[in-house]
Motif scaffolding. Sequence first.
Motif, PDB file in Angstrom:
ATOM      1  N   LYS A 180       0.660  -1.259   0.324  1.00 42.83           N
ATOM      2  CA  LYS A 180       0.028  -0.276   0.239  1.00 42.83           C
ATOM      3  C   LYS A 180       0.308   1.518   0.059  1.00 42.83           C
ATOM      4  O   LYS A 180       1.068   3.026  -0.807  1.00 42.83           O
ATOM      5  CB  LYS A 180      -1.024  -0.227   0.777  1.00 42.83           C
ATOM      6  CG  LYS A 180      -1.705   1.372   1.104  1.00 42.83           C
ATOM      7  CD  LYS A 180      -2.570   1.212   2.253  1.00 42.83           C
ATOM      8  CE  LYS A 180      -3.989   1.990   2.379  1.00 42.83           C
ATOM      9  NZ  LYS A 180      -4.959   2.409   3.703  1.00 42.83           N
ATOM     10  N   GLU A 181       2.379   1.407   0.621  1.00 42.60           N
ATOM     11  CA  GLU A 181       2.576   2.305   0.822  1.00 42.60           C
ATOM     12  C   GLU A 181       3.198   2.670  -0.262  1.00 42.60           C
ATOM     13  O   GLU A 181       4.376   3.874  -0.705  1.00 42.60           O
ATOM     14  CB  GLU A 181       3.900   2.355   1.810  1.00 42.60           C
ATOM     15  CG  GLU A 181       3.559   2.625   3.315  1.00 42.60           C
ATOM     16  CD  GLU A 181       2.981   0.803   4.012  1.00 42.60           C
ATOM     17  OE1 GLU A 181       3.774  -0.395   2.720  1.00 42.60           O
ATOM     18  OE2 GLU A 181       2.229  -0.077   4.124  1.00 42.60           O
ATOM     19  N   ILE A 182       3.388   1.875  -1.597  1.00 47.88           N
ATOM     20  CA  ILE A 182       4.024   1.811  -2.438  1.00 47.88           C
ATOM     21  C   ILE A 182       3.651   2.433  -3.527  1.00 47.88           C
ATOM     22  O   ILE A 182       3.987   3.480  -4.214  1.00 47.88           O
ATOM     23  CB  ILE A 182       4.608   0.625  -2.950  1.00 47.88           C
ATOM     24  CG1 ILE A 182       5.981  -0.178  -2.490  1.00 47.88           C
ATOM     25  CG2 ILE A 182       5.642   0.776  -4.849  1.00 47.88           C
ATOM     26  CD1 ILE A 182       6.736   0.982  -2.146  1.00 47.88           C
ATOM     27  N   LYS A 183       1.910   1.731  -3.550  1.00 43.60           N
ATOM     28  CA  LYS A 183       0.777   2.463  -4.267  1.00 43.60           C
ATOM     29  C   LYS A 183       0.734   3.756  -4.003  1.00 43.60           C
ATOM     30  O   LYS A 183       0.362   4.960  -5.130  1.00 43.60           O
ATOM     31  CB  LYS A 183      -0.288   1.375  -3.686  1.00 43.60           C
ATOM     32  CG  LYS A 183      -0.086   0.096  -4.466  1.00 43.60           C
ATOM     33  CD  LYS A 183      -1.236  -0.713  -4.130  1.00 43.60           C
ATOM     34  CE  LYS A 183      -1.314  -2.092  -4.967  1.00 43.60           C
ATOM     35  NZ  LYS A 183      -2.462  -3.009  -4.127  1.00 43.60           N
ATOM     36  N   GLN A 184       1.303   4.435  -2.606  1.00 46.47           N
ATOM     37  CA  GLN A 184       0.547   5.983  -2.252  1.00 46.47           C
ATOM     38  C   GLN A 184       1.993   6.852  -2.985  1.00 46.47           C
ATOM     39  O   GLN A 184       1.833   7.227  -3.177  1.00 46.47           O
ATOM     40  CB  GLN A 184       0.578   5.838  -1.449  1.00 46.47           C
ATOM     41  CG  GLN A 184       0.337   6.711  -0.391  1.00 46.47           C
ATOM     42  CD  GLN A 184      -0.734   7.604  -0.590  1.00 46.47           C
ATOM     43  OE1 GLN A 184      -2.032   6.877  -0.904  1.00 46.47           O
ATOM     44  NE2 GLN A 184      -1.380   8.970  -1.743  1.00 46.47           N
ATOM     45  N   GLN A 185       2.939   5.862  -2.667  1.00 45.27           N
ATOM     46  CA  GLN A 185       4.446   6.553  -3.188  1.00 45.27           C
ATOM     47  C   GLN A 185       3.883   7.246  -4.598  1.00 45.27           C
ATOM     48  O   GLN A 185       4.250   8.112  -5.277  1.00 45.27           O
ATOM     49  CB  GLN A 185       5.482   5.923  -3.224  1.00 45.27           C
ATOM     50  CG  GLN A 185       6.057   6.227  -1.521  1.00 45.27           C
ATOM     51  CD  GLN A 185       6.186   7.454  -1.577  1.00 45.27           C
ATOM     52  OE1 GLN A 185       6.164   8.518  -0.564  1.00 45.27           O
ATOM     53  NE2 GLN A 185       7.791   7.752  -1.875  1.00 45.27           N
ATOM     54  N   ILE A 186       3.580   6.304  -5.834  1.00 47.60           N
ATOM     55  CA  ILE A 186       3.140   5.961  -7.530  1.00 47.60           C
ATOM     56  C   ILE A 186       2.234   7.132  -7.634  1.00 47.60           C
ATOM     57  O   ILE A 186       2.240   8.408  -8.218  1.00 47.60           O
ATOM     58  CB  ILE A 186       2.803   4.879  -7.276  1.00 47.60           C
ATOM     59  CG1 ILE A 186       4.113   3.631  -7.678  1.00 47.60           C
ATOM     60  CG2 ILE A 186       2.694   4.986  -9.170  1.00 47.60           C
ATOM     61  CD1 ILE A 186       3.902   2.065  -7.618  1.00 47.60           C
ATOM     62  N   ALA A 187       1.469   7.084  -6.545  1.00 44.31           N
ATOM     63  CA  ALA A 187       0.274   8.377  -6.677  1.00 44.31           C
ATOM     64  C   ALA A 187       0.288   9.442  -6.239  1.00 44.31           C
ATOM     65  O   ALA A 187      -0.082  10.846  -6.396  1.00 44.31           O
ATOM     66  CB  ALA A 187      -0.735   7.670  -5.687  1.00 44.31           C
ATOM     67  N   ASN A 188       1.517   9.034  -5.551  1.00 48.92           N
ATOM     68  CA  ASN A 188       1.534  10.767  -4.723  1.00 48.92           C
ATOM     69  C   ASN A 188       3.022  11.210  -6.161  1.00 48.92           C
ATOM     70  O   ASN A 188       2.700  12.564  -6.263  1.00 48.92           O
ATOM     71  CB  ASN A 188       2.531  10.996  -3.321  1.00 48.92           C
ATOM     72  CG  ASN A 188       2.295  10.733  -2.392  1.00 48.92           C
ATOM     73  OD1 ASN A 188       1.135  11.136  -2.388  1.00 48.92           O
ATOM     74  ND2 ASN A 188       2.720  10.339  -1.374  1.00 48.92           N
ATOM     75  N   ALA A 189       3.736  10.728  -6.766  1.00 48.86           N
ATOM     76  CA  ALA A 189       4.521  10.898  -7.580  1.00 48.86           C
ATOM     77  C   ALA A 189       3.027  11.517  -8.873  1.00 48.86           C
ATOM     78  O   ALA A 189       3.676  12.963  -9.352  1.00 48.86           O
ATOM     79  CB  ALA A 189       5.252   9.819  -8.572  1.00 48.86           C
ATOM     80  N   LEU A 190       2.391  10.724  -9.234  1.00 52.13           N
ATOM     81  CA  LEU A 190       1.257  11.538 -10.221  1.00 52.13           C
ATOM     82  C   LEU A 190       1.141  12.743 -10.217  1.00 52.13           C
ATOM     83  O   LEU A 190       0.434  13.764 -10.999  1.00 52.13           O
ATOM     84  CB  LEU A 190       0.548  10.656 -10.181  1.00 52.13           C
ATOM     85  CG  LEU A 190      -0.476  10.615 -11.148  1.00 52.13           C
ATOM     86  CD1 LEU A 190      -0.221  11.295 -12.534  1.00 52.13           C
ATOM     87  CD2 LEU A 190      -2.037   9.347 -11.375  1.00 52.13           C
ATOM     88  N   GLU A 191       0.342  12.213  -8.852  1.00 51.09           N
ATOM     89  CA  GLU A 191      -0.202  14.368  -8.406  1.00 51.09           C
ATOM     90  C   GLU A 191       0.776  14.934  -8.170  1.00 51.09           C
ATOM     91  O   GLU A 191       0.300  16.638  -8.929  1.00 51.09           O
ATOM     92  CB  GLU A 191      -1.014  13.463  -6.790  1.00 51.09           C
ATOM     93  CG  GLU A 191      -1.184  15.431  -6.239  1.00 51.09           C
ATOM     94  CD  GLU A 191      -1.931  15.297  -4.499  1.00 51.09           C
ATOM     95  OE1 GLU A 191      -2.482  16.492  -4.575  1.00 51.09           O
ATOM     96  OE2 GLU A 191      -1.224  14.371  -4.051  1.00 51.09           O
ATOM     97  N   PHE A 192       1.871  14.980  -8.074  1.00 44.71           N
ATOM     98  CA  PHE A 192       2.267  15.656  -8.266  1.00 44.71           C
ATOM     99  C   PHE A 192       3.057  16.119 -10.020  1.00 44.71           C
ATOM    100  O   PHE A 192       3.563  17.858 -10.121  1.00 44.71           O
ATOM    101  CB  PHE A 192       4.033  15.423  -7.164  1.00 44.71           C
ATOM    102  CG  PHE A 192       5.557  16.450  -8.011  1.00 44.71           C
ATOM    103  CD1 PHE A 192       5.139  17.914  -7.169  1.00 44.71           C
ATOM    104  CD2 PHE A 192       6.017  16.518  -9.330  1.00 44.71           C
ATOM    105  CE1 PHE A 192       6.471  18.781  -7.842  1.00 44.71           C
ATOM    106  CE2 PHE A 192       7.378  17.055  -9.423  1.00 44.71           C
ATOM    107  CZ  PHE A 192       7.429  18.381  -9.131  1.00 44.71           C
ATOM    108  N   MET A 193       2.984  15.243 -10.028  1.00 41.60           N
ATOM    109  CA  MET A 193       3.851  15.622 -11.632  1.00 41.60           C
ATOM    110  C   MET A 193       2.099  16.603 -13.178  1.00 41.60           C
ATOM    111  O   MET A 193       2.512  16.516 -13.634  1.00 41.60           O
ATOM    112  CB  MET A 193       3.982  14.464 -12.566  1.00 41.60           C
ATOM    113  CG  MET A 193       5.408  13.864 -12.790  1.00 41.60           C
ATOM    114  SD  MET A 193       6.561  14.525 -12.647  1.00 41.60           S
ATOM    115  CE  MET A 193       6.871  14.620 -14.467  1.00 41.60           C
TER     116      MET A 193
END
Length: 179
Positions: free
Chosen positions: A127-140
């Motif tokens: 779940k933490e890794i999925k959130q990191q990817i989602a955070n990267a998407l939000e930033f981009m």
Amino acid sequence: MKITPVMQKFILHWGEMGARWGVNRTVAQMHALLFLSPEPLPAETIADALGVARSNVSTSIKELQSWGLIKIVHVMGDRRDHFESLKDMWEMALVIMEQRKRRELDPTLTMLRQAVLDADTDRQTPKEIKQQIANALEFMETFTGWYEQMRGVQRPALLKLMRLGAKVTKFLGKETAEK
């Protein structure tokens, strides 16, 4: 074309900076030469001025044209193609930013969006890794959204905004400026 010591310093440095930005050194030097040149230059003159092979110039021309930084110009009485660079630094910067967005950010956004979709059904990724990817998407998405807005701002307003720098946070209020 006579290259003065100042021109040579500029051309060499532009080549070094190009290499640091991931652009072939000769391509960057050729761009610098065309940027400085008061008139369009044929490929032979470019090759002679930079001391590079004519084939290298042809390859570099194609690269610079693909970026939208140079164009072909025809000179009366000369059947050869001549080339000139954009001269306006603002226009050049905007062209480079748009090309970098198209070549680097857009594919990254596509990949991140797909990764977030894939993560919904992936039971192996924590779940933490999925959130990191989602955070990267939000930033981009935030970054590219800001870029899209800023590229529509007229140059005089953009220049004022740039000159304001961090002072613009005064208009946001104390809580927002500190976060």
